[in-house]
Enzyme design. Sequence first.
Site, PDB file in Angstrom:
ATOM      1  N   SER A 122       0.821  -1.206   0.000  1.00 20.33           N
ATOM      2  CA  SER A 122       0.000   0.000   0.000  1.00 20.33           C
ATOM      3  C   SER A 122       0.856   1.259   0.000  1.00 20.33           C
ATOM      4  O   SER A 122       0.328   2.373   0.058  1.00 20.33           O
ATOM      5  CB  SER A 122      -0.929   0.004   1.224  1.00 20.33           C
ATOM      6  OG  SER A 122      -0.172  -0.031   2.425  1.00 20.33           O
ATOM      7  N   SER A 123       2.162   1.117  -0.083  1.00 17.29           N
ATOM      8  CA  SER A 123       3.079   2.252  -0.086  1.00 17.29           C
ATOM      9  C   SER A 123       2.801   3.171  -1.273  1.00 17.29           C
ATOM     10  O   SER A 123       2.617   2.715  -2.404  1.00 17.29           O
ATOM     11  CB  SER A 123       4.527   1.766  -0.147  1.00 17.29           C
ATOM     12  OG  SER A 123       5.408   2.851  -0.391  1.00 17.29           O
ATOM     13  N   ARG A 127       3.405   3.723  -6.652  1.00 22.33           N
ATOM     14  CA  ARG A 127       2.832   4.309  -7.864  1.00 22.33           C
ATOM     15  C   ARG A 127       3.914   4.774  -8.831  1.00 22.33           C
ATOM     16  O   ARG A 127       3.637   5.062  -9.987  1.00 22.33           O
ATOM     17  CB  ARG A 127       1.882   5.454  -7.511  1.00 22.33           C
ATOM     18  CG  ARG A 127       2.514   6.709  -6.960  1.00 22.33           C
ATOM     19  CD  ARG A 127       1.470   7.690  -6.445  1.00 22.33           C
ATOM     20  NE  ARG A 127       0.445   7.991  -7.433  1.00 22.33           N
ATOM     21  CZ  ARG A 127      -0.528   8.881  -7.242  1.00 22.33           C
ATOM     22  NH1 ARG A 127      -0.629   9.540  -6.096  1.00 22.33           N
ATOM     23  NH2 ARG A 127      -1.414   9.122  -8.190  1.00 22.33           N
ATOM     24  N   ASP A 145      -7.615   8.863  -8.851  1.00 19.93           N
ATOM     25  CA  ASP A 145      -8.882   8.256  -9.278  1.00 19.93           C
ATOM     26  C   ASP A 145     -10.081   9.168  -9.049  1.00 19.93           C
ATOM     27  O   ASP A 145     -11.225   8.740  -9.212  1.00 19.93           O
ATOM     28  CB  ASP A 145      -9.101   6.930  -8.546  1.00 19.93           C
ATOM     29  CG  ASP A 145      -9.214   7.103  -7.031  1.00 19.93           C
ATOM     30  OD1 ASP A 145      -8.961   8.222  -6.542  1.00 19.93           O
ATOM     31  OD2 ASP A 145      -9.555   6.131  -6.339  1.00 19.93           O
ATOM     32  N   ARG A 174       2.207  23.763  -6.789  1.00 22.88           N
ATOM     33  CA  ARG A 174       2.456  24.196  -5.421  1.00 22.88           C
ATOM     34  C   ARG A 174       3.899  24.691  -5.333  1.00 22.88           C
ATOM     35  O   ARG A 174       4.651  24.619  -6.307  1.00 22.88           O
ATOM     36  CB  ARG A 174       2.226  23.044  -4.433  1.00 22.88           C
ATOM     37  CG  ARG A 174       0.816  22.475  -4.433  1.00 22.88           C
ATOM     38  CD  ARG A 174      -0.213  23.449  -3.915  1.00 22.88           C
ATOM     39  NE  ARG A 174      -1.536  22.825  -3.787  1.00 22.88           N
ATOM     40  CZ  ARG A 174      -2.464  22.821  -4.727  1.00 22.88           C
ATOM     41  NH1 ARG A 174      -2.192  23.387  -5.907  1.00 22.88           N
ATOM     42  NH2 ARG A 174      -3.635  22.259  -4.523  1.00 22.88           N
ATOM     43  N   ASN A 232       2.500  10.164   2.681  1.00 18.15           N
ATOM     44  CA  ASN A 232       2.302  11.405   1.926  1.00 18.15           C
ATOM     45  C   ASN A 232       3.614  11.759   1.226  1.00 18.15           C
ATOM     46  O   ASN A 232       4.634  11.110   1.442  1.00 18.15           O
ATOM     47  CB  ASN A 232       1.898  12.525   2.899  1.00 18.15           C
ATOM     48  CG  ASN A 232       1.161  13.663   2.227  1.00 18.15           C
ATOM     49  OD1 ASN A 232       1.457  14.029   1.095  1.00 18.15           O
ATOM     50  ND2 ASN A 232       0.171  14.227   2.915  1.00 18.15           N
ATOM     51  N   CYS A 233       3.563  12.765   0.359  1.00 19.68           N
ATOM     52  CA  CYS A 233       4.746  13.450  -0.163  1.00 19.68           C
ATOM     53  C   CYS A 233       5.469  12.737  -1.299  1.00 19.68           C
ATOM     54  O   CYS A 233       6.552  13.168  -1.712  1.00 19.68           O
ATOM     55  CB  CYS A 233       5.768  13.748   0.935  1.00 19.68           C
ATOM     56  SG  CYS A 233       5.092  14.683   2.333  1.00 19.68           S
ATOM     57  N   ASP A 235       4.698  12.852  -4.334  1.00 24.03           N
ATOM     58  CA  ASP A 235       4.751  13.815  -5.428  1.00 24.03           C
ATOM     59  C   ASP A 235       5.873  14.825  -5.228  1.00 24.03           C
ATOM     60  O   ASP A 235       6.581  15.182  -6.163  1.00 24.03           O
ATOM     61  CB  ASP A 235       3.405  14.522  -5.598  1.00 24.03           C
ATOM     62  CG  ASP A 235       2.847  15.068  -4.289  1.00 24.03           C
ATOM     63  OD1 ASP A 235       3.447  14.852  -3.218  1.00 24.03           O
ATOM     64  OD2 ASP A 235       1.786  15.730  -4.338  1.00 24.03           O
TER      65      ASP A 235
END
Length: 340
Positions: A122-123, A127, A145, A174, A232-233, A235
């Site tokens: 699930s990390s 992706r 999604d 951002r 998180n993070c 990206d």
Amino acid sequence: MRSRMNWGAVFVFCCFWVLVEVDGSSRHKLRHDDPCDLGIQRRPESLRSDQMTVLINGYSEPRIPLLVSIAAAYSASPVVAAVLVLWGNLRTPPRLLSELSRNLSAASLGAARISLVPQSSSSLNARFLPRPHAIETRAALICDDDVEVDARSVEFTFRVWGSNPDRIVGMFGRSHDMDLARKEWIYTVHPDRYSIVLTKFMLLKTQYLFSYSCGSGAVGARMRRVVDEMGNCEDILMNFVVADEINAGPVLVGAERVRDYGDPRNDGGSSEDRDEVRDAGLSRRRGEHRKRRGHCIREFHKAMGRMPLRYSYGKMVNSVGEQGLCNKGGKLVFCDQFLG
């Protein structure tokens, strides 16, 4: 001249998903290949440049109908070669996964095949795994999604990337910045510049998947651990990786229509009181969100020993259009709405 990170170093994953056929639907089975093995990577010149591969991150079972709709829309685009749905919810029952796989395969509206890729972890790092068995294009579109982009804007973004193939191209910008009072890096939004593009819609060179997942030995592994610890993070880290490699910021593209179903501003409430409560809650959530992502920036900077992020300015648009306003029927509207 400062030394660059060795993104070619190997980071070992235990397994890798490859496409197989099960009952006529697109499924994947576990194959014990190291996705960072240089021997299985495709040569850049062998990848097609006229189309891209879409990688949609999926997790929420209640959002499956929306996910299928978004995947189908991408499959209809002439610039899309394949759509891979990366399913990261390890608790989803096998029966539901089989049903989802069949529905995705049947939902394709064009030549592009839609395939389900159940993740082994699930990390969020998953992706960005290199997928040489499944990706045959030079460009990969990373998206969520719950973000729906109109077809013309998808094609325009791909054309913009074709003119800037080394840079990340996206629609949600951002920034990083230095808090001079606290003397620390922070995560923020600037109205006139940006240094980070979000994975809501992020188009990049397929080779960067390898750079992210397989790069920099202990330093790269340390930064990926931050992503796992924060949940998180990923990206932000991809923007670090690319900016460090090319010493340039991302490119922001304007869309004709983007529907972000995951934006908290979608929350209901019609009365002024409920709006105030909702907005106050949203403000607190935003504050905590920015603090967490600011922590990631500081940790990545500490691990790298430098700040690679670079600011970009302006936005690429598909059409400039009329800038003048005309009075029509008692309303001010753009004059070109009435041009013959």
